[in-house]
Motif scaffolding. Structure first.
Motif, PDB file in Angstrom:
ATOM      1  N   GLU A  82       0.838  -1.210   0.000  1.00 13.89           N
ATOM      2  CA  GLU A  82       0.000   0.000   0.000  1.00 13.89           C
ATOM      3  C   GLU A  82       0.867   1.251   0.000  1.00 13.89           C
ATOM      4  O   GLU A  82       0.576   2.227  -0.700  1.00 13.89           O
ATOM      5  CB  GLU A  82      -0.936  -0.011   1.212  1.00 13.89           C
ATOM      6  N   ALA A  83       1.945   1.242   0.754  1.00  7.82           N
ATOM      7  CA  ALA A  83       2.848   2.396   0.792  1.00  7.82           C
ATOM      8  C   ALA A  83       3.554   2.579  -0.546  1.00  7.82           C
ATOM      9  O   ALA A  83       3.770   3.709  -1.006  1.00  7.82           O
ATOM     10  CB  ALA A  83       3.873   2.214   1.911  1.00  7.82           C
ATOM     11  N   ILE A  84       3.906   1.466  -1.189  1.00  7.49           N
ATOM     12  CA  ILE A  84       4.551   1.549  -2.500  1.00  7.49           C
ATOM     13  C   ILE A  84       3.604   2.179  -3.519  1.00  7.49           C
ATOM     14  O   ILE A  84       4.005   3.028  -4.326  1.00  7.49           O
ATOM     15  CB  ILE A  84       4.996   0.141  -2.964  1.00  7.49           C
ATOM     16  N   LYS A  85       2.327   1.778  -3.475  1.00  5.73           N
ATOM     17  CA  LYS A  85       1.333   2.361  -4.396  1.00  5.73           C
ATOM     18  C   LYS A  85       1.164   3.855  -4.128  1.00  5.73           C
ATOM     19  O   LYS A  85       1.072   4.661  -5.065  1.00  5.73           O
ATOM     20  CB  LYS A  85      -0.009   1.627  -4.247  1.00  5.73           C
ATOM     21  N   GLU A  86       1.162   4.233  -2.849  1.00  6.60           N
ATOM     22  CA  GLU A  86       0.994   5.654  -2.500  1.00  6.60           C
ATOM     23  C   GLU A  86       2.147   6.496  -3.034  1.00  6.60           C
ATOM     24  O   GLU A  86       1.949   7.607  -3.535  1.00  6.60           O
ATOM     25  CB  GLU A  86       0.902   5.801  -0.974  1.00  6.60           C
ATOM     26  N   ARG A  87       3.359   5.965  -2.954  1.00  7.83           N
ATOM     27  CA  ARG A  87       4.542   6.716  -3.401  1.00  7.83           C
ATOM     28  C   ARG A  87       4.710   6.709  -4.914  1.00  7.83           C
ATOM     29  O   ARG A  87       5.555   7.421  -5.456  1.00  7.83           O
ATOM     30  CB  ARG A  87       5.810   6.112  -2.763  1.00  7.83           C
ATOM     31  N   SER A  88       3.937   5.901  -5.621  1.00  8.91           N
ATOM     32  CA  SER A  88       4.185   5.674  -7.047  1.00  8.91           C
ATOM     33  C   SER A  88       3.760   6.825  -7.954  1.00  8.91           C
ATOM     34  O   SER A  88       4.091   6.814  -9.137  1.00  8.91           O
ATOM     35  CB  SER A  88       3.463   4.406  -7.501  1.00  8.91           C
ATOM     36  N   ASN A  89       3.034   7.810  -7.425  1.00  7.70           N
ATOM     37  CA  ASN A  89       2.480   8.881  -8.257  1.00  7.70           C
ATOM     38  C   ASN A  89       1.656   8.273  -9.386  1.00  7.70           C
ATOM     39  O   ASN A  89       1.902   8.490 -10.564  1.00  7.70           O
ATOM     40  CB  ASN A  89       3.582   9.785  -8.813  1.00  7.70           C
ATOM     41  N   PHE A  90       0.659   7.495  -8.967  1.00 11.07           N
ATOM     42  CA  PHE A  90      -0.255   6.844  -9.905  1.00 11.07           C
ATOM     43  C   PHE A  90       0.498   5.998 -10.938  1.00 11.07           C
ATOM     44  O   PHE A  90       0.390   6.210 -12.146  1.00 11.07           O
ATOM     45  CB  PHE A  90      -1.182   7.860 -10.569  1.00 11.07           C
ATOM     46  N   LEU A  91       1.289   5.077 -10.399  1.00 13.01           N
ATOM     47  CA  LEU A  91       1.950   4.000 -11.154  1.00 13.01           C
ATOM     48  C   LEU A  91       3.138   4.457 -11.987  1.00 13.01           C
ATOM     49  O   LEU A  91       3.600   3.730 -12.862  1.00 13.01           O
ATOM     50  CB  LEU A  91       0.944   3.258 -12.049  1.00 13.01           C
ATOM     51  N   ARG A  92       3.680   5.645 -11.687  1.00 10.05           N
ATOM     52  CA  ARG A  92       4.826   6.131 -12.463  1.00 10.05           C
ATOM     53  C   ARG A  92       6.159   5.651 -11.892  1.00 10.05           C
ATOM     54  O   ARG A  92       7.015   5.153 -12.619  1.00 10.05           O
ATOM     55  CB  ARG A  92       4.804   7.665 -12.526  1.00 10.05           C
ATOM     56  N   GLU A  93       6.350   5.852 -10.613  1.00  8.52           N
ATOM     57  CA  GLU A  93       7.664   5.596 -10.016  1.00  8.52           C
ATOM     58  C   GLU A  93       7.643   4.383  -9.092  1.00  8.52           C
ATOM     59  O   GLU A  93       6.609   4.080  -8.498  1.00  8.52           O
ATOM     60  CB  GLU A  93       8.130   6.840  -9.234  1.00  8.52           C
ATOM     61  N   PRO A  94       8.774   3.699  -8.964  1.00  9.42           N
ATOM     62  CA  PRO A  94      10.080   4.011  -9.576  1.00  9.42           C
ATOM     63  C   PRO A  94      10.312   3.400 -10.957  1.00  9.42           C
ATOM     64  O   PRO A  94      11.426   3.423 -11.458  1.00  9.42           O
ATOM     65  CB  PRO A  94      11.068   3.421  -8.563  1.00  9.42           C
ATOM     66  N   VAL A  95       9.249   2.899 -11.613  1.00  8.87           N
ATOM     67  CA  VAL A  95       9.426   2.265 -12.918  1.00  8.87           C
ATOM     68  C   VAL A  95       9.972   3.251 -13.949  1.00  8.87           C
ATOM     69  O   VAL A  95      10.896   2.917 -14.713  1.00  8.87           O
ATOM     70  CB  VAL A  95       8.100   1.652 -13.411  1.00  8.87           C
ATOM     71  N   ALA A  96       9.428   4.478 -13.976  1.00 12.24           N
ATOM     72  CA  ALA A  96       9.845   5.456 -14.986  1.00 12.24           C
ATOM     73  C   ALA A  96      11.335   5.765 -14.878  1.00 12.24           C
ATOM     74  O   ALA A  96      12.016   5.960 -15.899  1.00 12.24           O
ATOM     75  CB  ALA A  96       9.028   6.739 -14.831  1.00 12.24           C
ATOM     76  N   THR A  97      11.847   5.811 -13.658  1.00 10.69           N
ATOM     77  CA  THR A  97      13.273   6.088 -13.462  1.00 10.69           C
ATOM     78  C   THR A  97      14.118   4.861 -13.785  1.00 10.69           C
ATOM     79  O   THR A  97      15.128   4.943 -14.511  1.00 10.69           O
ATOM     80  CB  THR A  97      13.535   6.531 -12.012  1.00 10.69           C
ATOM     81  N   GLU A  98      13.697   3.706 -13.291  1.00 13.12           N
ATOM     82  CA  GLU A  98      14.539   2.511 -13.417  1.00 13.12           C
ATOM     83  C   GLU A  98      14.546   1.908 -14.819  1.00 13.12           C
ATOM     84  O   GLU A  98      15.494   1.212 -15.177  1.00 13.12           O
ATOM     85  CB  GLU A  98      14.098   1.462 -12.385  1.00 13.12           C
ATOM     86  N   ILE A  99      13.541   2.174 -15.635  1.00 15.80           N
ATOM     87  CA  ILE A  99      13.551   1.637 -17.002  1.00 15.80           C
ATOM     88  C   ILE A  99      14.679   2.283 -17.812  1.00 15.80           C
ATOM     89  O   ILE A  99      15.152   1.709 -18.800  1.00 15.80           O
ATOM     90  CB  ILE A  99      12.179   1.854 -17.709  1.00 15.80           C
TER      91      ILE A  99
END
Length: 637
Positions: free
Chosen positions: A18-35
């Protein structure tokens, strides 16, 4: 009636995810950075968000070497409401499987495709190709609505089936994440060209007044935290249980009026099969009858049920987070009352329905508009070229030549449709020429009605084998049935490598659920039409003990069944106490001596493919063909 606000998320002691989803900025991070990083894998936080984009990070355990980095690769899953795959998309997936994947496509039990073996450096190009070729992976995994299922048979002259496909598409559209993250990350912000959004669906997504949506969020239905866990929906027609409706979180059943026009839908809710070994608080559960809803209110009903689970599902314990646990804990009446509050008006009573029937739609069929469709049986959904069996090449050639659309079935098979009658013979000759069986009468029905999950080597949750093990297990079951005098018997066999139940083993007549290396928990007593849960009969059976275990049960079945009674119905009727009593007193009449071991040999893949094709063409088990061939070669009796 306005719904009172749910408890703030902070007071619920949310899980780590739940905390990971909250920090994700609606599913952006950290995927956008790590890709953008030149690494072979994503961080733990990114892996959780990556699921929402349709991908699982995996490790090929066959290639593990002590002291070296894991063999990281990615599985991509497509989202195809109702199993619909346009020809352009199929050809793109076929190409991606060779260019970036492991040269196979796998049809899933939720009517999508999976690509296995993709490296991180190729993930963006693969997803972009899928999207630009009329596909999507958004929401194929993650804590939100998954692929919406519908009966796969393309009956063009049936209004009920047409309604089922239409509303599967519309519900999928209604519950699609609205975040811009998907297109920002995988297509650099450029949204793929697509048809205009259904205005009725768009209006329903924005309509509020009962607490079902958030007006100040990028995600009006899901909010910041999305769902507590995955949420599974299907739409079907009365009598058609090809989609395993009782295993779904939410099922809509088309109800038509006397003129055959759509009137509304019956609503089931609360099915789900995932569980954990030795955790009694986790269990498989079948869906309950909830209500009837008129067609003009169906989207508000879907939102009401989604909102109830969204706001009251367990966000502290992910093992207890599915809708089935909320309904189990509350009871159906309390659940109905809460749905009614979100819905904003009284629920209508459930309408009578006919008996459910399972169909797999294999073989040739008229589709009702002068054209034909062909259901092709695929072992465990794996589309591949292997030896003389060249299914992948055959399908590519046919789709290219005839521009045929596909519908994937919930049983991991493929339906080619819109086939002109004059092309039937040529298509059949092409398939047969590549070793693909089109005569369904030649398919052993034990194999035909079986399913298995991928399990080892790529699934991180797998305890033991499934897809790679089930062909041999089925051969042994067939050989045993022949020996006890049940040569034509068949029943639904399903296998998974762990208790999550991806191949729906808990609805099978005979279910294998991985419980330890080379061992399975055995479930008995599901119904042939998947309307009743099986029950756990034994917690751990090593595969070497299969014949010893099943022989007395099959003998008891043969001796005490009612006329026409299926194996699952028999086990459910007589009960486990009676089966155990018979088993304890049973003395094997088949073994030539006590403790005789089962001898095994290994054959090359190309020989195995020829052996299988020969067995199918002769209507025999592979064991029997090998036995006859060896006797002839060795000149023994």
């Amino acid at each position: 009636m306005v719904k009172s606000a749910p408890l703030p998320i902070a007071s619920r002691k949310p899980s780590k995810v739940e905390a990971i989803k909250e920090r994700s900025n609606f599913l952006r991070e950290p995927v956008a950075t790590e890709i953008l990083q030149d690494t072979t894998h994503f961080s733990e936080d990114a892996v959780q968000i990556l699921k929402f984009h349709g991908s699982y990070q995996q490790d090929n355990r066959d290639n593990r070497v002590k002291g070296q980095e894991k063999d990281y690769q990615f599985m991509l899953r497509t989202k195809n409401p109702g199993g619909f795959v346009p020809p352009q998309l199929y050809l793109a997936l076929d190409k991606l499987a060779d260019e970036y994947g492991n040269h196979t496509l796998r049809a899933t039990t939720r009517q999508g495709f999976q690509l296995h073996g993709i490296l991180k450096k190729n993930l963006k190009a693969a997803i972009a190709s899928i999207v630009t070729n009329m596909g999507s992976t958004l929401g194929a995994c993650g804590d939100l609505n998954r692929n919406v299922m519908a009966p796969p048979a393309p009956f063009k002259n049936s209004k009920e089936y047409q309604y089922a496909w239409e509303y599967a598409e519309n519900v999928a559209e209604l519950l699609t994440p609205q975040t811009g993250a998907y297109y920002e990350i995988w297509l650099d912000g450029e949204k793929a060209i697509s048809g205009e959004e259904n205005p009725e669906v768009k209006a329903a997504r924005e309509r509020n007044g009962t607490g079902t949506i958030f007006h100040d969020k990028e995600e009006p239905i899901y909010g910041t935290y999305y769902m507590p866990r995955k949420f599974k929906v299907c739409v079907t027609v009365p009598g058609d249980n090809s989609i395993d409706l009782y295993s779904q979180d939410l099922t809509l059943v088309v109800i038509t009026d006397n003129e055959g026009e759509l009137a509304g839908f019956n609503v089931f809710a609360g099915g789900g099969l995932g569980r954990t070994h030795n955790k009694e608080e986790t269990f498989a559960r079948v869906a309950d009858e909830i209500c009837y809803v008129a067609k003009e209110d169906v989207y508000d009903m879907v939102k009401a049920i989604v909102a109830t689970q969204r706001d009251y599902g367990d966000r502290t314990d992910r093992r207890h987070a599915r809708l089935k646990y909320l309904i189990h804990d509350w009871g159906v009446d309390k659940f109905r009352a809460m749905v009614e509050e979100y819905f904003g008006k009284p629920l209508e009573p459930f309408k009578p329905l006919p008996q459910w029937k399972y169909e797999d739609f294999l073989g040739w069929h008229e589709q009702g508009d002068g054209k034909l469709f062909l259901g092709i049986s695929i072992d465990n959904g794996r589309i591949k070229d292997e030896g003389d069996f060249q299914l992948k090449t055959a399908l590519r050639q046919i789709v290219e030549q005839y521009n045929l659309p596909i519908r994937l079935t919930p049983h991991q098979n493929v339906i080619l449709y819109d086939i002109a009658p004059e092309n039937k013979q040529a298509i059949e000759e092409t398939l047969n020429g590549y070793g693909v069986v089109t005569n369904i009468d030649s398919i052993d029905q034990i194999f035909r009605y079986s399913m298995a999950c991928p399990a080892l080597p790529t699934c991180g949750l797998a305890i033991t084998e499934s897809e790679r093990a089930i062909p041999g297990i089925l051969e042994r079951i067939r050989a045993l049935l022949n020996k006890v005098g049940l040569p034509n018997e068949h029943f639904v066999v399903r296998m998974t490598g762990c208790p999550n139940g991806c191949a729906r083993p808990y609805m099978a007549e005979l279910g294998f659920v991985g419980s330890a290396p080379e061992s399975y928990q055995i479930w008995l007593g599901g119904s042939p039409d998947q309307t009743r849960l099986a029950k756990a009969y034994i917690d751990k059976l090593h595969h070497n003990d299969l014949e010893t275990f099943l022989e007395p049960i099959f003998v008891y079945f043969k001796k005490s069944r009612k006329k026409g009674e299926s194996f699952g119905d028999f086990c459910d009727r007589v009960g486990f106490d009676a089966i155990r009593k018979f088993t304890e007193s049973y003395k094997s009449k088949l073994a030539k001596a006590a403790n005789v071991g089962r001898h095994r040999i290994t054959v090359r893949d190309d020989i195995y493919a020829v052996l299988k094709k020969t067995a199918q063409s002769q209507g025999k088990s592979m064991t029997d063909v090998v036995d006859e061939a060896l006797k002839l070669y060795l000149k023994t009796e």
